[in-house]
Write an enzyme that holds these catalytic residues in place. Structure first.
Site, PDB file in Angstrom:
ATOM      1  N   PRO A 111       0.834  -1.210   0.000  1.00  0.00           N
ATOM      2  CA  PRO A 111       0.000   0.000   0.000  1.00  0.00           C
ATOM      3  C   PRO A 111       0.870   1.262   0.000  1.00  0.00           C
ATOM      4  CG  PRO A 111      -0.054  -1.086   2.158  1.00  0.00           C
ATOM      5  CD  PRO A 111       0.708  -1.988   1.234  1.00  0.00           C
ATOM      6  N   PRO A 112       0.507   2.275  -0.798  1.00  0.00           N
ATOM      7  CA  PRO A 112       1.317   3.497  -0.825  1.00  0.00           C
ATOM      8  C   PRO A 112       1.070   4.368   0.411  1.00  0.00           C
ATOM      9  CG  PRO A 112      -0.572   3.707  -2.314  1.00  0.00           C
ATOM     10  CD  PRO A 112      -0.634   2.316  -1.725  1.00  0.00           C
ATOM     11  N   ALA A 122       2.135   4.256   3.407  1.00  0.00           N
ATOM     12  CA  ALA A 122       1.893   3.549   4.667  1.00  0.00           C
ATOM     13  C   ALA A 122       3.194   3.266   5.423  1.00  0.00           C
ATOM     14  CB  ALA A 122       1.153   2.238   4.389  1.00  0.00           C
ATOM     15  N   GLY A 145       7.562   1.221   2.397  1.00  0.00           N
ATOM     16  CA  GLY A 145       8.584   1.253   1.350  1.00  0.00           C
ATOM     17  C   GLY A 145       8.052   1.095  -0.056  1.00  0.00           C
ATOM     18  N   SER A 159       7.337   3.311  -2.348  1.00  0.00           N
ATOM     19  CA  SER A 159       8.034   4.106  -3.367  1.00  0.00           C
ATOM     20  C   SER A 159       9.493   3.682  -3.493  1.00  0.00           C
ATOM     21  CB  SER A 159       7.877   5.613  -3.127  1.00  0.00           C
ATOM     22  OG  SER A 159       8.569   5.971  -1.986  1.00  0.00           O
ATOM     23  N   ALA A 171      10.738   0.612  -2.973  1.00  0.00           N
ATOM     24  CA  ALA A 171      10.770  -0.659  -3.705  1.00  0.00           C
ATOM     25  C   ALA A 171      10.543  -0.401  -5.187  1.00  0.00           C
ATOM     26  CB  ALA A 171       9.702  -1.604  -3.157  1.00  0.00           C
ATOM     27  N   ASP A 205      15.835   3.390   2.989  1.00  0.00           N
ATOM     28  CA  ASP A 205      14.746   2.540   2.505  1.00  0.00           C
ATOM     29  C   ASP A 205      15.152   1.811   1.221  1.00  0.00           C
ATOM     30  OD1 ASP A 205      13.499   3.753   4.608  1.00  0.00           O
ATOM     31  OD2 ASP A 205      11.808   4.539   3.482  1.00  0.00           O
TER      32      ASP A 205
END
Ligand code: MEV
Length: 315
Positions: A99-100, A102, A105, A107, A109, A149
């Site tokens: 889920p973005p 949240a 990670g 973005s 990934a 990240d």
């Protein structure tokens, strides 16, 4: 020609925010992935398709003209085309299980998988260069990123990261089980990091004291991991949460979630920027069940996650 890559999301077990100011952090990749496919096209245009939006545009545009969610992808494709002869373009498609907004990670990934997929259309580059490209792409949406990240999503497993020391693997957390609960409130990492920057400006000595405290917690973790001492790691996570609360990145909802997690697991804390997003728990002797049931009873979405040891994968 076609090139694909996938990378895992992540949680931060220790040191978010303090890592931006040079303290070490410990991160762990999780078994939820983003897959990116890049293909050369004959249209001369960059075309992007993802759940966060789509775009079809010529290369060479200023990055600020591109919708923020698509900037890293456009940046990578544009850069690839600028270094190439010819009139072709690039198609990019993104499929994500994360889920973005949240703190898991999504973005980072995406940046790691996209850097590998897009660069895979050209001549082979080393993994270290893929990571540099991913961090540069992430900077198009969050200029102040520590790079932690992306390093976790690239490497997989559990890593120790610091801005000046880079990253090293500190294990695979065998036997450790994580529960992640979502507050349901999305956050913007850049704006929460900005709030912390203001707190630091007004409370310099206190902030530096907390940086040292957070760094001290990190130093204890590799030994505990090596001994499989989940209870010890959980206790340190709870102490780390107290530092995060003091710098103002928790709120009433996150405090409640942390209480549920700490009552049902070895340890629980915010993961990522805070202000919303998720809480991560290290499951106790009863496994993930007690924490999952506690979050469900309180109405929070939650899931069990295991540690991803694959990191970046190409296909
Ligand atoms: C965000 O996932 C982690 C922060 O420490 C920012 C960063 O390290 O770039 C808040």
């Amino acid at each position: 020609m076609r090139s694909g890559a996938s990378a895992p999301g992540k949680v931060i077990l220790f040191g978010e925010h303090f890592v931006v100011y040079g303290a070490p952090a410990i991160l762990c990749a999780i078994d939820r992935r983003v897959a990116v496919t890049a293909s050369a096209n004959g249209t001369g245009r960059i075309s992007i398709s993802s759940a966060l939006g789509s775009l079809e545009s010529p290369p060479g545009r200023g990055i600020s003209e591109i919708a923020p969610a698509l900037r890293p992808l456009y940046f990578l494709a544009d850069r690839m085309l600028a270094g190439r002869q010819g009139t072709g373009g690039i198609d990019i498609t993104v499929e994500s299980e994360i889920p973005p907004g949240a703190g898991l990670g999504s973005s980072s990934a995406c940046c790691v998988a996209a850097a590998a997929a897009v660069s895979g259309l050209g001549s082979r580059i080393p993994r270290g260069r893929v990571l540099e490209l991913a961090v540069e792409a992430e900077q198009t949406i969050f200029a102040g990123t520590s790079g932690a990240d992306c390093a976790a999503c690239m490497h997989g497993g559990i890593i120790r990261y610091s801005r000046d020391g880079g990253f090293s693997s500190i294990g695979q957390g065998r036997g450790f089980s994580l529960v992640i609960a979502d507050s349901g409130t999305k956050h913007s990492t850049g704006s929460v990091v900005g709030t912390v920057g203001r707190f630091r400006g007004e409370n310099r000595a206190e902030f530096e004291g907390m940086c040292r405290e957070a760094a001290g917690l990190v130093e204890g973790v590799p030994g505990l991991l090596a001994r499989g001492d989940a209870a010890g790691v959980g206790r340190l996570m709870n102490q780390n949460q107290e530092c995060l609360r003091r710098i103002g990145v928790s709120n009433t909802t996150l405090d409640e979630m942390v209480r549920i997690g700490q009552g049902a697991a070895h340890g629980a804390k915010i993961t990522g920027a805070g202000g919303g997003g998720c809480v991560v728990c290290l499951a106790g002797p009863g496994g993930p069940g007690p924490a999952l049931r506690g979050f469900e009873r309180a109405g929070y979405g939650c899931f069990e996650a295991s540690i991803d040891c694959r990191g970046l994968d190409t296909f």
